[in-house]
Design an enzyme around this catalytic site. Sequence first.
Site: not given
Ligand code: EPU
Length: 431
Positions: A116, A305
């Site tokens: 997203c 979320d």
């Molecule tokens: N971030 C960084 N650098 C990185 C990784 C993350 O700056 O290398 C930042 C991101 O930009 C963000 C924050 O850290 O501001 C949190 O991101 P995170 O890595 O936790 O998110 P994600 O793993 O990419 C998962 C879920 C998301 C959910 C987030 C937070 C999956 C596939 N996606 O994303 O789910 O919002 O954790 O809980 O597991 C959704 O379900 O609609 C969704 C977007």
Amino acid sequence: MILRGGKPLIGEVSLRGAKNALPKIMVAALLTNEKCTLRNVARIVDVTIVSDLIRALGGEVQELEDGVLEICAANLRPMERGTLKEFSGKSRIPILTCGPLLARFGAAPVPSLGGCRIGTRPVDFHIRALQDLGATLEDSAHDAHLRCERLLGTKIRLDYPSVGATEQVILAAVCAEGVTELSNAAMEPEIMDLIMVLQKMGSIISVDVDRVITIVGVRKLHGFDHTALPDRLEAASWACAAIATQGRIFVRNAKQFHMMTFLNRYRQIGGEYRVTNEGIEFWRAEEKLRSTALETDVHPGFTTDYQQPFVIALTQAEGISIVHETVYEQRFGYVDALNRMGAKIQLYRECLGGLKCRFGQRNYRHSAVIVGPTPLRGAEIEIPDLRAGFSYVIAALAAQGDSTLTNTGLIERGYENLVPKLCALGAEILE
Ligand code: EPU
């Protein structure tokens, strides 16, 4: 999808495995040559993408029966450039194959990622953590590759408790030599489910209350048989639909333990629920909902979320609500369309909450002030992302008149059987 609003959603829906757990558990299966059985698998696009990715890497994914997948990565091969190109941009999961591919082949290409569009969503934590574990990054004009002889356990501290980076470290460190101590880790229930899978596979992982996860590397991992935890984010979405439309929805398989923060907020604004062994029933306790002020945060805080469906409910609450989004810098993109439907939501660049977040000084409109209650009216809306998509569905059903939603395919990335479920709750879907 054309929806006619103004009718309460009443009835029952059933949850299956969580969208944010299933694909990661499937990736864990790449760490072994043995067969792995995953149960409670929802028919969602993200599962299809990862199944296709595993097959493209030489693995087998078979549906033994509805909701049961058998995965075998005995014949896994390194990621080729064509596979990388095909899957980059489709989802955020391919980056998590880096650990397993490094463990098995000593090389892993770094994919560019889809998912997203709710912020910049970089992968710097992932790459830095893999480098800390001993991988070297070769970056050329065309692509980037990580390479290593064998990953070596180490101490890693994440700048922010990122869900994906935590999973990355765990999936990489289970096969590393020695002990890895990850601090400032994310502790989401879906991560705990992944850890339980890895423990079944033979790994040694301990979780401390202060966001420290310790992983003792092992030489060999086995197959698993696991039933994925139910999707708490879908449960919360239906809960919001119940109070926004003045309906009553029983969400079969919803688990209280995973949703305690949400349930507290829900009751605070005038939602009510009844927990049973089979699930949770949600409805509006009083005629008028109450406003609130909240901040999204990493678990056990109010998960980002939950934010969009909750804001739809808050448009129907009496008074002024404030929502400060601290996880993603651009997760209020869906608000303009809501205002066109009659909502009164204003966005601010300031941190409107007790917590000064990472976005306060960076010009992102990441705080929302919602004035309610505002009657909503039907509109034509293009869906920008998964959670916003579901939220527009709720808004359309709470509104007077017809709404036309386009790009509804995005919702199927994370919500199984959306249309049949809506029909079962009495929603009027005209097309
Ligand atoms: N971030 C960084 N650098 C990185 C990784 C993350 O700056 O290398 C930042 C991101 O930009 C963000 C924050 O850290 O501001 C949190 O991101 P995170 O890595 O936790 O998110 P994600 O793993 O990419 C998962 C879920 C998301 C959910 C987030 C937070 C999956 C596939 N996606 O994303 O789910 O919002 O954790 O809980 O597991 C959704 O379900 O609609 C969704 C977007």
